[in-house]
Design a protein around this motif. Structure first.
Motif, PDB file in Angstrom:
ATOM      1  N   UNK A   1      -4.804   7.474  -4.364  1.00  0.00           N
ATOM      2  CA  UNK A   1      -4.198   6.271  -3.812  1.00  0.00           C
ATOM      3  C   UNK A   1      -4.807   5.007  -4.373  1.00  0.00           C
ATOM      4  N   UNK A   2      -4.623   3.923  -3.639  1.00  0.00           N
ATOM      5  CA  UNK A   2      -5.065   2.600  -4.082  1.00  0.00           C
ATOM      6  C   UNK A   2      -5.992   1.962  -3.051  1.00  0.00           C
ATOM      7  N   UNK A   3      -6.857   1.070  -3.552  1.00  0.00           N
ATOM      8  CA  UNK A   3      -7.742   0.292  -2.687  1.00  0.00           C
ATOM      9  C   UNK A   3      -7.656  -1.170  -3.090  1.00  0.00           C
ATOM     10  N   UNK A   4      -7.768  -2.055  -2.101  1.00  0.00           N
ATOM     11  CA  UNK A   4      -7.796  -3.482  -2.410  1.00  0.00           C
ATOM     12  C   UNK A   4      -8.624  -4.248  -1.400  1.00  0.00           C
TER      13      UNK A   4
ATOM     14  N   UNK B   1       0.643  -7.280   1.471  1.00  0.00           N
ATOM     15  CA  UNK B   1       2.048  -6.905   1.210  1.00  0.00           C
ATOM     16  C   UNK B   1       2.227  -6.513  -0.255  1.00  0.00           C
ATOM     17  N   UNK B   2       1.575  -7.246  -1.151  1.00  0.00           N
ATOM     18  CA  UNK B   2       1.692  -6.946  -2.580  1.00  0.00           C
ATOM     19  C   UNK B   2       1.092  -5.573  -2.893  1.00  0.00           C
ATOM     20  N   UNK B   3      -0.037  -5.263  -2.280  1.00  0.00           N
ATOM     21  CA  UNK B   3      -0.676  -3.969  -2.544  1.00  0.00           C
ATOM     22  C   UNK B   3       0.183  -2.825  -1.987  1.00  0.00           C
ATOM     23  N   UNK B   4       0.753  -3.042  -0.796  1.00  0.00           N
ATOM     24  CA  UNK B   4       1.618  -2.010  -0.214  1.00  0.00           C
ATOM     25  C   UNK B   4       2.847  -1.771  -1.106  1.00  0.00           C
ATOM     26  N   UNK B   5       3.401  -2.847  -1.641  1.00  0.00           N
ATOM     27  CA  UNK B   5       4.580  -2.708  -2.509  1.00  0.00           C
ATOM     28  C   UNK B   5       4.219  -1.918  -3.765  1.00  0.00           C
TER      29      UNK B   5
ATOM     30  N   UNK C   1       4.178   3.231  -6.923  1.00  0.00           N
ATOM     31  CA  UNK C   1       3.429   4.229  -7.691  1.00  0.00           C
ATOM     32  C   UNK C   1       3.349   5.588  -6.999  1.00  0.00           C
ATOM     33  N   UNK C   2       3.790   5.633  -5.759  1.00  0.00           N
ATOM     34  CA  UNK C   2       3.684   6.851  -4.961  1.00  0.00           C
ATOM     35  C   UNK C   2       4.286   8.099  -5.615  1.00  0.00           C
ATOM     36  N   UNK C   3       5.395   7.980  -6.335  1.00  0.00           N
ATOM     37  CA  UNK C   3       5.966   9.172  -6.965  1.00  0.00           C
ATOM     38  C   UNK C   3       5.031   9.869  -7.957  1.00  0.00           C
ATOM     39  N   UNK C   4       4.020   9.139  -8.480  1.00  0.00           N
ATOM     40  CA  UNK C   4       3.102   9.772  -9.426  1.00  0.00           C
ATOM     41  C   UNK C   4       2.026  10.539  -8.674  1.00  0.00           C
ATOM     42  N   UNK C   5       1.919  11.817  -8.922  1.00  0.00           N
ATOM     43  CA  UNK C   5       0.792  12.590  -8.413  1.00  0.00           C
ATOM     44  C   UNK C   5       0.702  12.639  -6.904  1.00  0.00           C
TER      45      UNK C   5
ATOM     46  N   UNK D   1      -3.856   4.560   1.176  1.00  0.00           N
ATOM     47  CA  UNK D   1      -3.868   3.124   0.932  1.00  0.00           C
ATOM     48  C   UNK D   1      -5.051   2.536   1.693  1.00  0.00           C
ATOM     49  N   UNK D   2      -6.139   2.264   0.952  1.00  0.00           N
ATOM     50  CA  UNK D   2      -7.390   1.789   1.557  1.00  0.00           C
ATOM     51  C   UNK D   2      -7.408   0.276   1.546  1.00  0.00           C
ATOM     52  N   UNK D   3      -7.085  -0.332   2.666  1.00  0.00           N
ATOM     53  CA  UNK D   3      -7.211  -1.791   2.782  1.00  0.00           C
ATOM     54  C   UNK D   3      -7.505  -2.178   4.221  1.00  0.00           C
ATOM     55  N   UNK D   4      -8.330  -3.206   4.369  1.00  0.00           N
ATOM     56  CA  UNK D   4      -8.729  -3.695   5.683  1.00  0.00           C
ATOM     57  C   UNK D   4     -10.213  -3.513   5.931  1.00  0.00           C
TER      58      UNK D   4
END
Ligand code: PLP
Length: 212
Positions: free
Chosen positions: A146-149, A165-169, A174-178, A183-186
């Motif tokens: 996943x992603x972190x921001x 919102x930008x990170x969630x978008x 990118x979710x279809x890949x792998x 989603x690590x944020x907060x």
């Protein structure tokens, strides 16, 4: 009465069960971590490789250790044997080093790609295009989960909202890949906004352990 246990209980009452709470214990002593552990917390985050390794060594082995801070390539070896998740992959050369150390330890290491979303130049992270290219051809001993921001440090909730919102978008794109699930944020100051924007992993330090 433990303040740390009380803080954890309060936090958990405000966070949906689908959101993983990473207790950020950087700079805090082992005794504080044990208090949280005894209150049921099993996932901890640190931002320095050697501190993380030392705490792993002296604490119960069913703790999941997450690396959340800027990681230098020459420090990966200290955490590669046991780390549960590296949130802070900010470029390809770091990912290659993690891959090499994963192979050496005969394991696959779960990683998040850290995306630069804040206005501050000082914050680390890659852009959307680099993330997409890494996801299309990840190294063999890495699972990109996943992603972190990290949002800008500000009282202006509009800025924070737009960054989350930008990170969630990007995450949705990118979710279809792998196996992109996390989603690590907060953090302590903005985890409620982050969860409202779809975060499913929050990294909370001072709201549990007090100020550093
Ligand atoms: C320190 C840190 C946190 C936790 O910050 P608090 O404001 O104490 O909750 C979260 N994420 C990262 C990357 C950190 O370095």
């Amino acid at each position: 009465m433990s303040v740390i246990a009380d803080n954890l209980r309060l936090l958990k009452s405000q966070v949906p069960e689908t959101v993983t709470l990473v207790a950020v214990s950087k700079t805090k002593p082992v005794s504080d971590i044990l208090e949280a552990y005894e209150a049921g917390q099993k996932v901890f985050g640190e931002n320095k490789a050697q501190e993380l390794a030392a705490k792993h060594e002296s604490l119960p082995k069913d703790i999941q250790w997450h690396m959340i801070g800027h990681l230098q390539r020459n420090k990966v070896k200290y955490i590669a044997p046991f780390v549960a998740l590296i949130h802070s992959v900010e470029n390809e050369s770091l990912l290659e080093e993690i891959d090499k150390q994963a192979l050496k330890n005969q394991r696959v290491i779960d990683c998040l790609l850290q995306i630069h979303i804040a206005r501050e130049e000082t914050k680390f992270g890659m852009d959307a295009r680099q993330a997409e290219s890494l996801l299309k051809s990840p190294p063999p001993n890495i699972n990109i989960r996943g992603l972190m921001g990290i949002a800008t440090y500000t009282d202006d909730t509009e800025i924070i909202n737009s960054e989350f919102a930008a990170l969630k978008a990007l995450f949705d794109k990118l979710k279809p890949y792998g196996r992109m699930e996390i989603l690590s944020m907060g953090m302590s100051g903005d985890y409620k906004l982050a969860i409202a924007h779809g975060s499913n992993m929050i990294r909370v330090g001072s709201a549990i352990f007090g100020s550093r």
